[in-house]
Design a protein around this motif. Structure first.
Motif, short mmCIF file in Angstrom:
data_model
loop_
_atom_site.label_atom_id
_atom_site.label_comp_id
_atom_site.label_asym_id
_atom_site.label_seq_id
_atom_site.Cartn_x
_atom_site.Cartn_y
_atom_site.Cartn_z
N ILE A 125 0.84 -1.19 0.00
CA ILE A 125 0.00 0.00 0.00
C ILE A 125 0.88 1.24 0.00
O ILE A 125 1.92 1.28 0.66
N PHE A 126 0.45 2.26 -0.75
CA PHE A 126 1.21 3.49 -0.88
C PHE A 126 0.60 4.57 -0.01
O PHE A 126 -0.55 4.96 -0.19
N GLY A 127 1.42 5.07 0.93
CA GLY A 127 0.99 6.14 1.83
C GLY A 127 1.68 5.99 3.17
O GLY A 127 2.15 4.91 3.52
N PRO A 128 1.77 7.08 3.94
CA PRO A 128 2.41 7.01 5.26
C PRO A 128 1.53 6.31 6.30
O PRO A 128 0.30 6.33 6.19
N LEU B 210 5.78 4.50 -7.52
CA LEU B 210 5.05 4.05 -6.33
C LEU B 210 5.61 2.72 -5.82
O LEU B 210 5.76 2.53 -4.61
N LEU B 211 5.90 1.80 -6.73
CA LEU B 211 6.46 0.51 -6.33
C LEU B 211 7.84 0.69 -5.71
O LEU B 211 8.19 0.00 -4.74
N ALA B 212 8.63 1.61 -6.26
CA ALA B 212 9.97 1.86 -5.70
C ALA B 212 9.87 2.34 -4.26
O ALA B 212 10.66 1.93 -3.39
N ILE B 213 8.88 3.20 -3.97
CA ILE B 213 8.70 3.70 -2.61
C ILE B 213 8.26 2.57 -1.67
O ILE B 213 8.82 2.38 -0.59
#
Length: 427
Positions: free
Chosen positions: A89-92, A308-311
């Motif tokens: 999942i992307f987000g803090p 996004l995947l890198a993060i």
């Protein structure tokens, strides 16, 4: 890859639109989505804050990556819950998202790590807050501490205006729990800009800057909104100022979060005031801005999914991110009466087709019987690209004039602040 976008606004439409261009994306789902997103994704009737419902759906559909658009689910811990189930999942995470969820938390962090911002005090008692205002004078800024959909800020030019704002936030509780505390700040003058960055721990990859237009009426008059339009780049702000903001604000804040034990992965958004003494922070957000996303993502040349995947995989440092030199202008078409009481359910006519140089990002829309109707306050984000701001602005307003719905309202001065400057961008 199957991707799942959380949210229903123009920002989420921009995310879906950009991700649909990735050759790696095979399916896009969005919850709850809107009438425009429905053209490129499967919309799912689950609220953006129904974390357990979203989690169940992601498991059932074997989602490869979930992207969180709005701030509310971030602050309710959606990222933490998905990670508990090993779902990318992307987000803090929830604690890191407090950078947006509590203005006092953000201000105290900036104070601790010497990040330039306005002087401030926070209050839970209305009378004590009023005394502070009277002793400091105006102009002064009154903010609800928590989330208020971009509407919890009052720039008061009289003592009476400041006291009224304090009463409404603390005593009348117009923002609910978000207003249990107010932050009162020194008034900063200058030009506001939005500087967002992709962040993975202490790795910061800045995006191109943009400028939002918060007040509902032309010439920055009337109450604040979620945003009535945006443009990018911002030619009146020199690159040296942007570089200073990156080195004195974005990178130190990412480092500060790391030092505080908060592993920040996602988008860090700095709302800045460019003052005579340099850029200072007005606010931090823990996600992409709206409508800034609608002018920033169209300028992104690198595959968004790869970023996004890198993060998510802790490899942002390895990414090289490229940007288009074209300018983008977005004009928000809102329902009459917004940001106060407004009607919904009006038929939208004249919607032009999207091309690689123009996109109509839907926000408050719904689709029924092959037609599109209004369903929110901010209805559409009409966006166009061209070689410079004047050309992009002209193209955007030509598109706006083709679109009609009952009591449609929009500002006619989006990007005017850029027009007295040179525009042809270096290739």
């Amino acid at each position: 890859m199957r991707v799942f976008i959380i949210g229903s606004g123009g920002r989420e439409h921009a995310l879906a639109w950009k991700l649909s261009q990735s050759p790696q994306v095979t399916e896009i789902y969005c919850a709850p989505g809107n009438g425009g997103i429905a053209e490129i994704a499967t919309c799912i009737s689950i609220s953006a804050t129904d974390i357990e419902g979203l989690l169940k759906f992601a498991k059932e559909k074997q989602i490869d990556l979930t992207i969180v658009g709005p701030e509310a689910p971030l602050l309710e811990g959606i990222v933490d819950r998905f990670k508990e189930h090993n779902l990318p999942i992307f987000g803090p995470e929830k604690l890191a998202a407090r950078i947006e969820g509590s203005k006092r938390f953000a201000k105290e962090l900036m104070q601790k790590y010497d990040i330039p911002t306005a002087t401030f005090r926070s209050f839970t008692n209305a009378e004590v807050a009023k005394e502070y205002v009277r002793s400091h004078g105006v102009p002064i800024v009154v903010k609800a501490d928590g989330l208020a959909a971009g509407k919890g800020v009052v720039v008061a030019h009289s003592i009476e205006e400041a006291e009224l704002a304090i009463e409404e936030i603390i005593e009348k509780n117009i923002f609910g729990d978000a207003g249990r505390e107010v932050v009162i700040e020194e008034f900063l003058s200058g030009q506001e800009v939005s500087l967002m960055a992709f962040v993975d721990g202490t790795t910061v990859k800045p995006m191109v800057i943009s400028q939002d237009h918060k007040p509902v009426f032309d010439h920055d008059q009337g109450p604040n909104t979620g945003g009535m339009g945006a443009y990018s780049p911002v030619p009146q702000i020199p690159q040296s100022v942007v570089d200073e903001a990156i080195s004195s604000i974005l990178k130190p804040m990412a480092e500060a979060m790391y030092q505080e034990g908060l592993q920040y992965q996602g988008v860090l958004y700095a709302g800045l005031m460019v003052t005579e003494t340099g850029p200072k922070v007005i606010e931090f957000n823990a996600r992409l801005g709206d409508p800034e996303t609608q002018v920033v993502l169209p300028r992104l040349k690198t595959d968004l999914l790869e970023i996004l995947l890198a993060i998510v995989n802790g490899k942002l440092e390895e990414m090289e991110i490229e940007w288009d030199h074209q300018a983008a202008v977005c004009v928000v078409m809102a329902a009459g009466g917004y940001p106060s009481t407004y009607e919904t359910g009006h038929l939208i006519s004249g919607l032009p087709n999207d091309t690689d140089q123009q996109v109509i990002f839907h926000a408050g829309t719904k689709r029924a019987n092959g037609k599109v109707f209004t369903s929110g306050g901010r209805v559409l984000g009409v966006t166009a690209l061209d070689q410079d701001i004047p050309k992009a602005k002209a193209k955007t307003y030509q598109l706006v004039q083709q679109i009609t719905f009952t009591n449609a309202h929009y500002r006619k001065d989006i990007a005017n602040k850029a027009l007295s400057h040179s525009f042809i961008l270096d290739k």
